[in-house]
Design a protein around this motif. Structure first.
Motif, mmCIF file in Angstrom:
data_model
loop_
_atom_site.group_PDB
_atom_site.id
_atom_site.type_symbol
_atom_site.label_atom_id
_atom_site.label_comp_id
_atom_site.label_asym_id
_atom_site.label_seq_id
_atom_site.Cartn_x
_atom_site.Cartn_y
_atom_site.Cartn_z
ATOM 1 N N HIS A 292 0.851 -1.178 0.000
ATOM 2 C CA HIS A 292 0.000 0.000 0.000
ATOM 3 C C HIS A 292 0.895 1.240 0.000
ATOM 4 O O HIS A 292 1.868 1.311 0.747
ATOM 5 C CB HIS A 292 -0.910 0.011 1.234
ATOM 6 N N VAL A 293 0.576 2.211 -0.837
ATOM 7 C CA VAL A 293 1.414 3.401 -0.996
ATOM 8 C C VAL A 293 0.577 4.647 -0.739
ATOM 9 O O VAL A 293 -0.513 4.794 -1.292
ATOM 10 C CB VAL A 293 2.028 3.455 -2.405
ATOM 11 N N PRO B 89 -0.273 0.510 -6.833
ATOM 12 C CA PRO B 89 0.688 1.013 -5.835
ATOM 13 C C PRO B 89 2.127 1.055 -6.344
ATOM 14 O O PRO B 89 2.850 2.018 -6.064
ATOM 15 C CB PRO B 89 0.528 0.015 -4.680
#
Length: 431
Positions: free
Chosen positions: A2-3, A230
């Motif tokens: 996750h970004v 992401p």
């Protein structure tokens, strides 16, 4: 993986939401090129096909004689060692064999390490795509001699990962050693999801299927938009920030077990993107340790840094005991995990408050599936950055120059690079 790009929007240097929207058009074009390269299994792009192509049964079969080893010694260098070390350090459990790496030819370290190992119970994993890498083959010759001196049959303790030809392949064939292939078209720094990186994980007993599943999920997530992918979000934002002056990328994991990952990332980013006066210099830090040193530079030093904060969202708790010590009572009742997460959030806020761009990367945990996704995601991010920058991501001419120079200096042939070393300018200051 996750970004979160929120920490780059108001930074200096920074990237606005409008700029990201415009950049997304270039991402779509770059994705088409990456997809075409994968479809044709072109050199370099082939690395992004590994989750669908790697033969896990062949890996398990090759290392089956060594799964009772008490120690594993990987002999390789660069991409032939860092991927395996990253997985080993991240996944190692209390009952797993200890993993050691010989990736340097330090004449003090090599014999000291070999003296400390139970050689008769050590699995030796030798990795070289060409089968001619001077450092790897030299170290292996030293290892082989040490085993012979200890009365150990090295042929019964060695597995080889190499290409279809070369000295190492010939050696494996001559002694009928178990061997694995280095996949065609995959540069070493992109080979972690192949036998190059997975053999040691297999000896340790880790779940190769879960590593591959995590990587496959990351591969399936690739789309033509950074707002949906992401990996592309990370690569595109890093590229945009580098163009605006953030030419250093500080990778800062908040987990001891991910410290070697930062080394793997540094090689991937530097060797792939440092071309034609372009690129982003990777540095390594460890949270929370380096908050007490490097954070001073990140906040108050030159404005040429991107800081990447990485953490697992699921981690052990480890309660902090209650205490009546003055000023510390607030810690009682919380956990070391709570404290480390607070440090992660505080560092991000501290950097944001001073205008330093921050990208937050989170993985679900430090397990096989999450690591597979993280490693694949960072490879895809690197490939995208290279496409956007117009560099030759999968070559390493400066590295090859140094190899030829060293070989020439050692008498391995006539190389003009060696002559350049002999002709170097010197300004020596003696006491």
């Amino acid at each position: 993986m996750h970004v979160d790009l929120g920490g780059v929007l108001g930074a200096t240097p920074g990237v606005s939401r409008d700029s990201l929207e415009r950049l997304d058009e270039q991402v779509a074009t770059a994705h088409e090129r990456i997809a075409a390269g994968r479809d044709d299994h072109e050199r370099g792009y082939a690395a992004l096909n590994l989750p669908a192509r790697v033969d896990l049964d062949a890996i398990r079969s090759a290392v089956a004689p060594f799964t009772d080893a008490e120690a594993v010694l990987t002999v390789g260098i660069g991409g032939s060692a860092l991927g395996a070390a990253t997985l080993a350090d991240a996944l190692a459990g209390p009952d797993d064999p200890d993993v050691y790496v010989l990736d340097n030819v330090d004449p003090e370290h090599v014999p000291r390490l070999l003296d400390s190992l139970p050689l008769e119970r050590t699995a030796v994993n030798v990795v070289s795509k060409s089968g001619t890498t001077a450092e790897t083959l030299s170290n292996f010759l030293v290892v082989r001699e040490a085993m012979a001196d200890a009365g150990v049959d090295w042929t019964e303790r060695t597995v080889v990962t190499t290409g279809e030809s070369g000295n190492l392949r010939a050696l494996a064939d001559a002694h009928d050693l178990p061997s694995l292939p280095v996949p065609d078209g995959v540069p070493g720094r992109f080979s972690v999801l192949s036998p190059v990186g997975l053999a040691v994980a297999a000896i340790q007993g880790h779940d190769l299927d879960a590593i591959r599943a995590g990587a496959a999920e990351a591969a399936d997530s690739l789309s033509g938009s950074l707002f949906e992918t992401p990996a592309y979000a990370y690569g595109a934002a890093a590229y945009a920030l580098a163009n605006r002056g953030a030419t250093t990328n500080a990778m800062m994991p908040y987990a001891e077990r991910l410290e070697t990952f930062a080394e793997w990332f540094a090689q991937l980013w530097a060797e792939s993107l440092g071309k034609d006066g372009l690129g982003q210099t990777p540095t390594r830090a460890l949270g929370a340790t380096d908050q007490h040193s490097q954070l001073q530079l990140y906040r108050a030093g030159p404005r040429e840094k991107l800081v990447t904060l990485l953490r697992p969202t699921d981690r052990p708790a480890c309660p902090i005991p209650e205490t009546d010590l003055e000023g510390l009572s607030y810690l009682g009742g919380s956990t070391l995990g709570d404290l480390l997460d607070a440090e992660f959030d505080a560092t991000g806020a501290s950097l944001a408050a001073s205008g330093v761009p921050v990208i937050r990367v989170e993985i679900d945990g430090i397990d096989e599936r999450s690591l597979g996704a993280l490693l694949y995601g960072m490879e895809a991010a690197c490939v995208l950055y290279g496409e956007l920058a117009g560099v030759s991501t999968f070559t390493q001419p400066a590295v090859e120059w140094g190899k030829r120079a060293a070989r020439g200096l050692l008498g391995g042939g006539e190389f003009e690079e060696a002559e350049a070393v002999e002709e170097r300018t010197s300004l020596r200051i003696d006491p």
